[in-house]
Each structure stands twice: as C-alpha cells, then as structure tokens.
Design an enzyme around this catalytic site. Structure first.
Site, PDB file in Angstrom:
ATOM      1  N   ASP A 206      -3.716  -6.722   8.313  1.00 57.08           N
ATOM      2  CA  ASP A 206      -2.361  -7.230   8.559  1.00 57.08           C
ATOM      3  C   ASP A 206      -2.494  -8.470   9.436  1.00 57.08           C
ATOM      4  OD1 ASP A 206       0.560  -7.325   8.926  1.00 57.08           O
ATOM      5  OD2 ASP A 206       0.489  -5.304   8.128  1.00 57.08           O
ATOM      6  N   HIS A 280       1.381 -11.111   5.212  1.00 55.90           N
ATOM      7  CA  HIS A 280       0.720 -10.317   6.267  1.00 55.90           C
ATOM      8  C   HIS A 280      -0.744 -10.708   6.448  1.00 55.90           C
ATOM      9  CE1 HIS A 280       3.884  -7.336   7.263  1.00 55.90           C
ATOM     10  NE2 HIS A 280       4.284  -7.560   6.031  1.00 55.90           N
ATOM     11  N   GLU A 347       7.019  -7.976   2.137  1.00 54.81           N
ATOM     12  CA  GLU A 347       7.509  -8.934   3.139  1.00 54.81           C
ATOM     13  C   GLU A 347       6.763 -10.269   3.092  1.00 54.81           C
ATOM     14  OE1 GLU A 347       9.024  -6.033   6.683  1.00 54.81           O
ATOM     15  OE2 GLU A 347       6.866  -6.332   6.534  1.00 54.81           O
ATOM     16  N   TRP A 413       9.671   1.658  -0.277  1.00 46.63           N
ATOM     17  CA  TRP A 413       9.911   1.839   1.171  1.00 46.63           C
ATOM     18  C   TRP A 413      11.279   1.356   1.605  1.00 46.63           C
ATOM     19  CZ3 TRP A 413      10.373  -2.054   5.030  1.00 46.63           C
ATOM     20  CH2 TRP A 413      10.179  -3.365   4.593  1.00 46.63           C
ATOM     21  N   TRP A 484       3.419   3.160  11.085  1.00 45.58           N
ATOM     22  CA  TRP A 484       3.207   1.757  11.441  1.00 45.58           C
ATOM     23  C   TRP A 484       2.924   1.709  12.939  1.00 45.58           C
ATOM     24  CZ3 TRP A 484       2.336  -1.251   7.507  1.00 45.58           C
ATOM     25  CH2 TRP A 484       2.917  -0.950   6.274  1.00 45.58           C
ATOM     26  N   GLU A 486       2.977  -0.993  15.304  1.00 41.89           N
ATOM     27  CA  GLU A 486       3.400  -2.048  16.233  1.00 41.89           C
ATOM     28  C   GLU A 486       3.608  -1.480  17.639  1.00 41.89           C
ATOM     29  OE1 GLU A 486       4.667  -1.642  13.201  1.00 41.89           O
ATOM     30  OE2 GLU A 486       5.221  -3.566  12.282  1.00 41.89           O
TER      31      GLU A 486
HETATM   32  C1  ACM Z   1       6.632  -2.278   5.022  1.00 43.03           C
HETATM   33  O1  ACM Z   1       7.192  -1.527   5.832  1.00 43.03           O
HETATM   34  N1  ACM Z   1       6.608  -3.592   5.243  1.00 43.03           N
HETATM   35  C2  ACM Z   1       6.001  -1.784   3.824  1.00 43.03           C
END
Ligand code: ACM
Ligand code: ZN
Length: 636
Positions: A206, A280, A347, A413, A484, A486
């Site tokens: 990423d 990403h 994204e 998603w 995720w 972050e």
């Molecule tokens: C995502 O949450 N961008 C797959």
C-alpha cells in the site's frame, strides 16, 4: 440423545450432576452454548468424556494429514493439561476419514460419549474442524498456556453433524499501514482457525509500505518497506521531513512467507496475497520513481489525507509498468500456492493519468474513452498476466468500473452493490461490505473506543447476510472481515479489532445467516471472552457499552435515547457531572436534556454488576451528533 436445534433457547441440561464433583469441568449447560460457530445439528445427553493422560489419539499414522491434526491437537492441549497424548493406531480419540461424501470437503461428524471421541471427515479439513469443536467442548482453562492442575478435562457427550454454509470464510490483515511480524501473522491465523475461518487475505502493499521481498526488484523492500516513524492520528501526520530517516517498517522474505504458508496449511487456512495496484502505490513509486506518470513522491507515506496531492498510481501509459508487474506477479505466483491473487484495484485516483501524456496516448491508441476504461485496461492485462502464471484474479469492486475482466472475482466492499452486479453478470463474488465486515471501525460508542472513523458494531457484523435477495447464491463464495491497519499500530490492538466481530462473521459464514440468532449468540460470546482471557487474546467488550442516540425534536429540544446491544441491560445516567451508578436515575424512556446541562454521563449494569464503560459526553457533542437542527426540525 436429545435433539437440540440450533437457535433454540439454551436448555438447562444438568450435565454436572454425575460428572463433576467440582465446577472446573466446563459442563455447565447445553454444550451448544459453548460452540462458535454453532454447528448445523447437535444432539446431546447428560454424560461426558474425560480426557486424561491415559487417553490416546487413534489415527492412521501413515496419513500425513491426520498425523498433523493429531500433532495440532496435542499442541493445543499440552500447555494447560501438562500431558501429550500418544498417537497410536487405536485410541479413545479417533480421527478418521470416511467415504461419506455428504459431509463435503470441510464437514465432519463428532461423537463424544463417555468411552470415546470419534471425529470423522470426508477430507482432512473436516477432521480438523471436528477437533476445533471438540476443543471448544473442553473447559475454558484448556486455552491457558500455563498448567491448570485443578481442572478435570470433561467434554459433554454430543453427536454433531456439521458443515459450512460458505467455502470462503476470510479475514484480511493490512500489514502495510502498520507492520506485523511473521509471528504475529501466524498468531492471527491460529486464532482464525479456531473459529473455522479458512482464508487469510494478506494485504501486502500500500502507500505506506511494500512488505514482500521481490528479488528482481530489490528497492521495493530496501526503500519501499520503510517510512518515518509516527504515532498519533493517521489523517494528521507530518510527512517525512528532508533529512529524516525512514526507520519504521519491515518486510517478509520468501523464507518468511513459506513459514507462514506451512503454518496456515497445517490449520487448513488458504493464504491469498494482495498486491494493491494501480493505485495505493506510493511505496512502489518511491522505490522505482520511473513508474510514476510525472513525478514520484519522495518518501513512503506515514499516514494520509485523501488522494490527489502526491502521485500514488502506476503509470498505465508506460510499458515498463507491465514489465514491473510481470516481475512482481512471477514471484507472487511462485511463492503462493493458492489459485487466487488479489490485485487490489480500489480507490485509484485517476487525476494523474488525466494529466499524463503517456496515459493519454495509451487511451487514444486503445480506443479508451476515459480513465475508468484505462483502469479496466490495466486490470484486463493483470488478469492475462496472472492467467499466464496459472492464477485467477480477485479485485475490489472498483474493477467493475470501465468493464470487468472476463474471469475476475469481485470483492465487494462499498456495500453489496458491486457484488450483486458482478454475481448477476456471472462472476464469483466475495462479500465484505464495510457496514458489516470492516473490522477497523468503531465497535461501540466512539468516545470510549480507540481512534477510527466510522461504526460497525458486533451486532452489525452478526446481521451480515452475504447473499442478498435476487442474487444467484452459487456465485457468492462467502465473505470476510477486514482489519485495515491505519489506526491499528500493534498486534494486541489488531486482536481487539478482530474479536468478537470475527467470531460473529465466522458464525454467519459457517453456520449460515438463517441460523444466526443474536440472543443465542451473545451469551456464547461471553463464554468465549473467558476462553480468550485464558489464552491471553485481546478482544473488545464494546457490546456492553451504552448506545447513545441524540435527536432534535420538533420543539427544538434535544432528546437522547439510550440503549445497549444486549437486551436486559440496565442503564444509569446523570446530567449533574457526577458518576452514574444504580443510585442515580435509571433510564426508562428518551431523555430531555435539562436546561444548562453541560455533560451527560451514562453507564451500563447487568445483573447488578457494572458492565460497560462510563461514557461522558458534552451536550454540545450530542447536539453535533444530532445533526443540523434547522434541517431536521425547520426554522422554528
Ligand atoms: C478498501 O477499503 N479501499 C478496499
Ligand atoms: Zn501515466
């Protein structure tokens, strides 16, 4: 034997009477009350099997898979019991393969009686899942890594026939935003397998770190795996400064990956690697700036605002981008045995492509009408590349934009819409809508949760149905929870985010949504909290916290509704800046905020005992949460 159907209320079987003169036996009620995910069919009676050091495991020792499962069983029971069972041709715990095709590749039969435990599968995975259920029948002390000398290892008698509703029962870990070691990854896989989750989706790349060594592209990990160290809110971090060293990060070598794969295979967990392109890609662009459209960023991301400032997309106009991807995917295909590779596709900010002369030339040459079609062109080429290496492509639902590649599998998603569209067009789909499956989100009242940005409560995860009406069910492979990272800086916090929501998803995906009954589930969650405590596994108790919902009324007053995910919870509150408890007002109906009040304080109790955290909210915060007063109630 007594037929106990899945969602029926817990029958108060008094299993203890004969079997346990002491209470540390685990025989304190209906055996199904101990099991997550709930088996498809279970019969019980009031006898029990006792595991002792004289018990042997019986299996065909020439069968490497069965021998491996016997080893696994011993590894799980040895620390707490202090004994390792001999593995023989015959033993009281029988691990067997049968010809019964009705069990499918993951189904099993588990018969526990006073004299023996028989676990039968049509394939080794089924036997493994039978072992998991058997382990959950043992007292929670079995999860301890320290010897539990006072415990008798009783398992209630059951006859269980079980099989999963969905073949894809996944969990994703993002190891880019924060770095997780191979041992931490293995630990998550182990915890997943105990709940019959069978797919580990490894988000390896990423903007904030490239984590997989690619020997032919050494800078990906020499440079791309490292960023400046930062703590604090992900969205507010100061970028790496000139002269500052990038010291935070890490990566997996081929040997590390093989170790994780072996560990996962012993637990019947598939591992799906994700290389997230063409967006990403800051880490890749910092390592190989020539892959950018115009100007690669100088440093690997430390967090981010959203996209559009620094380039983070691979240039699709340059042929060298495809040569790069060939090298990356060649190594991925060699390392990972699963048929699928996840290529990301989410994204992707397309503004740089729009400016880039090479991307524009590519669009013209290929007759592509916009940047969405350029992304689709890229994904089509990734699919062809993967096919040439014997692999199938998965992508996030953005890969639908501009036209889906012919054999792509879609991971939906942004809600279920993308998945529905793809399934209706004949593509396989994995459902992972953020509102049910994003395990990085708050799981309760935000003011008492670690920082993140949206809500997905335990009951939201449990309400997940991967097959919406009107969708060909056979196209939905299953679903998964996504961690995720972050705002997940440590493995301990990854566990907090994973459990118990991961247990809820495990039940939806194994037992099936039609078997899911909230009032039957949460008491089992509470029992599994005890097991997790013995195991030293972190989890969230957010389901005990009050749910606070402010609302503007027509007379312009603020009304506050208090609730809790668990029925039967007492809620106490104050507006006078003192701590609430059972001697302060009990919530009965929506509250009107008294004039001049500054804070609302709320706490939950269950069975007369404190259950959730004390929540303190400023009235101004409640007003903010209630939204725009003028829009809601008109300009009175
Ligand atoms: C995502 O949450 N961008 C797959
Ligand atoms: Zn370009």
């Amino acid at each position: 034997m007594k037929n106990t159907f899945l969602s029926c209320a817990v029958a108060a079987l008094c299993l203890c009477a004969a079997a346990c003169s002491e209470n540390k036996t685990g025989l304190s009620g209906d055996p199904s009350a101990a099991i997550i995910p709930l088996p498809q069919a279970i019969k019980t009676d009031n006898s029990a099997f006792e595991l002792t050091q004289r018990t042997a495991i019986g299996c065909d020792r020439q069968n490497e898979a069965l021998a491996g499962i016997a080893r696994y069983l011993n590894e799980k029971i040895a620390p707490a019991t202090g004994f390792t069972l001999p593995v023989k041709e015959k033993g009281a715990i029988r691990l067997e393969l049968s010809e019964d095709a009705s069990l499918g590749t993951e189904g099993y039969r588990l018969k526990v009686s006073p004299s023996e435990v028989v676990i039968t599968g049509a394939a080794p995975a089924g036997v493994f899942y039978g072992v998991q259920t058997f382990l959950q029948l043992l007292p929670p002390e079995i999860k301890s890594s320290a010897r539990q000398s006072g415990t008798r290892w009783m398992a209630p008698a059951v006859d269980i026939t079980d099989a999963p509703r969905f073949p894809w029962r996944g969990m994703m870990l993002d190891v880019s935003r924060h770095w997780f070691t191979k041992d931490e990854v293995k630990r998550l896989i182990d915890e997943m397998a105990e709940y019959k989750l069978n797919v580990f989706h490894w988000h390896l790349t990423d903007d904030q770190g490239w984590r997989l060594e690619i020997p032919s592209l050494p800078r990906l990990t020499e440079v791309g795996a490292w960023r400046a160290p930062r703590v604090g809110q992900w969205w507010q971090r100061e970028p790496q400064q000139p002269g500052e060293e990038a010291t935070y990060g890490g990566f997996y070598t081929a040997a590390d990956v093989e170790e994780v794969l072996d560990y996962a295979a012993a637990r019947f967990v598939r591992v799906i690697p994700e290389i997230d392109v063409p967006g990403h890609s800051v880490a890749a662009l910092v390592a190989y700036p020539e892959l950018a459209c115009m100007k690669a960023p100088r440093a690997v991301g430390v967090g981010n605002k959203f996209y559009g400032d620094d380039e983070n997309t691979l240039c699709v106009g340059k042929e060298s981008t495809f040569e790069f991807m060939d090298k990356v995917l060649s190594q991925v295909a060699v390392l990972f045995p699963d048929e699928y590779v996840h290529i990301g596709g989410d994204e992707c900010y397309k503004g740089f492509w729009h400016e880039c002369p090479r991307c524009r030339a590519r669009m013209k040459a290929e007759g592509l009408k916009d940047e969405k079609e350029l992304q689709s062109y890229f994904i089509h080429r990734m699919e062809a590349l993967l096919k040439s290496k014997g692999k199938k492509l998965i992508g996030w639902d953005e890969i639908l934009e501009g036209g889906l590649a012919p054999d792509a599998t879609v991971m939906s998603w942004r809600g279920m819409e993308g998945g529905i569209q793809a399934a209706q067009a004949g593509h396989h789909v994995i459902m992972t809508p953020s509102e049910h499956c994003y395990l990085d989100l708050w799981q309760g009242e935000p003011s008492v949760e670690p920082d993140t940005y949206s809500m997905c409560r335990l009951s939201d995860s449990y309400r997940f149905n991967p097959v919406p009406a009107g969708v060909p069910a056979e196209m939905i492979l299953g679903g998964q929870g996504n961690i995720w990272a972050e705002s997940v800086p440590t493995f301990r916090h990854a566990e907090y985010m994973a459990w118990p929501r991961g247990w809820a998803l495990a039940e939806v995906l194994w037992s099936g949504p039609d078997k899911c009954e909230w009032t039957d589930f949460y008491p089992r969650v509470e029992r599994h909290f005890v097991r997790a405590d013995y195991a030293g596994v972190n989890y969230a108790r957010s389901m005990y916290n009050a749910v606070i919902t402010p609302e503007w009324k027509a007379d312009c007053s603020l009304s506050v509704t208090l609730g809790c995910e668990l029925p039967g919870t007492d809620i106490y509150y104050t507006f006078d800046n003192t701590d609430p408890d059972p001697f302060t007002p009990k919530y009965e109906s929506p509250l009107r905020v008294p004039k001049n009040a500054t804070w609302l304080r709320v706490v939950t109790y269950r069975n007369g005992k404190p259950a959730g955290k004390v929540i303190t909210l400023r009235i101004s915060e409640l007003e903010k949460r209630a939204g725009d007063k003028v829009r809601k109630v008109g300009n009175l």
